[in-house]
Design a protein around this motif. Structure first.
Motif, PDB file in Angstrom:
ATOM      1  N   PHE A   1       0.828  -1.206   0.000  1.00  0.00           N
ATOM      2  CA  PHE A   1       0.000   0.000   0.000  1.00  0.00           C
ATOM      3  C   PHE A   1       0.867   1.262   0.000  1.00  0.00           C
ATOM      4  O   PHE A   1       0.558   2.239  -0.682  1.00  0.00           O
TER       5      PHE A   1
ATOM      6  N   LYS B   1      -5.341   3.552  12.340  1.00  0.00           N
ATOM      7  CA  LYS B   1      -3.979   3.399  12.903  1.00  0.00           C
ATOM      8  C   LYS B   1      -3.094   2.574  11.967  1.00  0.00           C
ATOM      9  O   LYS B   1      -2.301   1.738  12.402  1.00  0.00           O
TER      10      LYS B   1
ATOM     11  N   PRO C   1      -0.289   3.251   4.788  1.00  0.00           N
ATOM     12  CA  PRO C   1       0.405   4.523   4.665  1.00  0.00           C
ATOM     13  C   PRO C   1      -0.492   5.711   4.994  1.00  0.00           C
ATOM     14  O   PRO C   1      -1.702   5.650   4.804  1.00  0.00           O
TER      15      PRO C   1
ATOM     16  N   SER D   1      -4.576   3.992   0.887  1.00  0.00           N
ATOM     17  CA  SER D   1      -3.732   4.146  -0.298  1.00  0.00           C
ATOM     18  C   SER D   1      -4.496   4.553  -1.570  1.00  0.00           C
ATOM     19  O   SER D   1      -4.016   5.400  -2.327  1.00  0.00           O
TER      20      SER D   1
HETATM   21  N1  LIG Z   1      -6.733  -0.264   3.081  1.00  0.00           N
HETATM   22  C1  LIG Z   1      -5.461   0.248   3.568  1.00  0.00           C
HETATM   23  C2  LIG Z   1      -4.623  -0.936   4.027  1.00  0.00           C
HETATM   24  C3  LIG Z   1      -3.378  -0.491   4.760  1.00  0.00           C
HETATM   25  C4  LIG Z   1      -2.758  -1.613   5.572  1.00  0.00           C
HETATM   26  O1  LIG Z   1      -3.238  -2.760   5.587  1.00  0.00           O
HETATM   27  N2  LIG Z   1      -1.664  -1.271   6.282  1.00  0.00           N
HETATM   28  C5  LIG Z   1      -1.038  -2.227   7.166  1.00  0.00           C
HETATM   29  C6  LIG Z   1       0.438  -2.422   6.811  1.00  0.00           C
HETATM   30  S1  LIG Z   1       0.661  -3.079   5.190  1.00  0.00           S
HETATM   31  C7  LIG Z   1      -1.035  -1.696   8.584  1.00  0.00           C
HETATM   32  O2  LIG Z   1      -0.834  -0.527   8.825  1.00  0.00           O
HETATM   33  N3  LIG Z   1      -1.256  -2.601   9.533  1.00  0.00           N
HETATM   34  C8  LIG Z   1      -1.212  -2.298  10.938  1.00  0.00           C
HETATM   35  C9  LIG Z   1      -2.526  -2.512  11.617  1.00  0.00           C
HETATM   36  O3  LIG Z   1      -3.521  -2.818  10.939  1.00  0.00           O
HETATM   37  O4  LIG Z   1      -2.569  -2.375  12.847  1.00  0.00           O
HETATM   38  C10 LIG Z   1      -4.768   1.036   2.466  1.00  0.00           C
HETATM   39  O5  LIG Z   1      -5.018   0.753   1.282  1.00  0.00           O
HETATM   40  O6  LIG Z   1      -4.014   1.976   2.754  1.00  0.00           O
END
Ligand SMILES: N[C@@H](CCC(=O)N[C@@H](CS)C(=O)NCC(=O)O)C(=O)O
Length: 196
Positions: free
Chosen positions: A16, A53, A56, A68
């Protein structure tokens, strides 16, 4: 705007986060990055994305933009004087958004069909759908190893398209090394006590 201050709150192996890097580089914009420790999220991340939380987050002149796909569309609209990432025609735009949404559900085989004989998903124009999908490339090796399958055999057109995308500097500079991602996954699984 020459004095734009852009920061990506990121975590380096994130598909992302790479989308945001590519979109900014396609627009020729300079940015800084803050890499997060996902086991110990920073006060900045919690403040900038209090709802999910998650990384990106793009911080543009102090203001956060989360998710994203929303970030990439924001970048396209904000800097609409440069190469477009989405087509202007409402129908073509709806189609691009449909496929971006579809990619979120990770169904590669049908994407192979949607790509067909096109150079990029937006025909000759590298854009939104390409940016949303190409970051998965750095995880292909890991998916293949753990999933015991070969994406090249299943989806040869997608692999050829990946190689075309990688010829763009915005993409090659933004993607992490697939071996580094694989090693990260191995050590992460080890830490969780998983054998392999
Ligand atoms: N739908 C979000 C997904 C973002 C995502 O899954 N980020 C993960 C890392 S790849 C994250 O921050 N995970 C930590 C958590 O969920 O606590 C996007 O497209 O930005």
């Amino acid at each position: 705007m020459a004095d734009d201050k852009l920061i990506i709150v990121n975590f380096w192996p994130s598909i992302f986060g790479v989308r945001v890097r590519i979109a900014l580089r396609e627009k020729g914009l300079y940015f800084d990055e803050k890499d997060e420790d996902m086991q110990n999220k920073s006060p900045l991340l919690l403040e900038m994305n209090p709802v999910h939380k998650q990384i990106p987050v793009l911080i543009h002149n102090g203001k956060p933009i989360c998710e994203s796909l929303i970030i990439v569309q924001y970048i396209d609209e904000m800097w609409n004087d440069r190469v477009p990432l989405l087509p202007s025609d409402p129908y073509a735009k709806a189609q691009a958004r449909f496929w971006a949404d579809f990619i979120e559900k990770k169904i590669f085989k049908q994407l192979e069909g949607a790509l067909g004989e096109k150079v990029y998903f937006g025909d000759d124009m590298f854009g939104f759908v390409d940016i949303v999908l190409i970051p998965f490339y750095m995880w292909f090796h890991t998916y293949e190893t753990y999933g015991n399958f070969n994406i090249g055999v299943e989806c040869p057109k997608l692999i050829a398209w990946s190689k075309r995308c990688l010829k763009r500097e915005s993409v090659s500079k933004s993607l992490e090394d697939p071996n580094k991602v694989y090693e990260f996954m191995m050590s992460y699984r080890k830490k969780l006590g998983l054998e392999y």
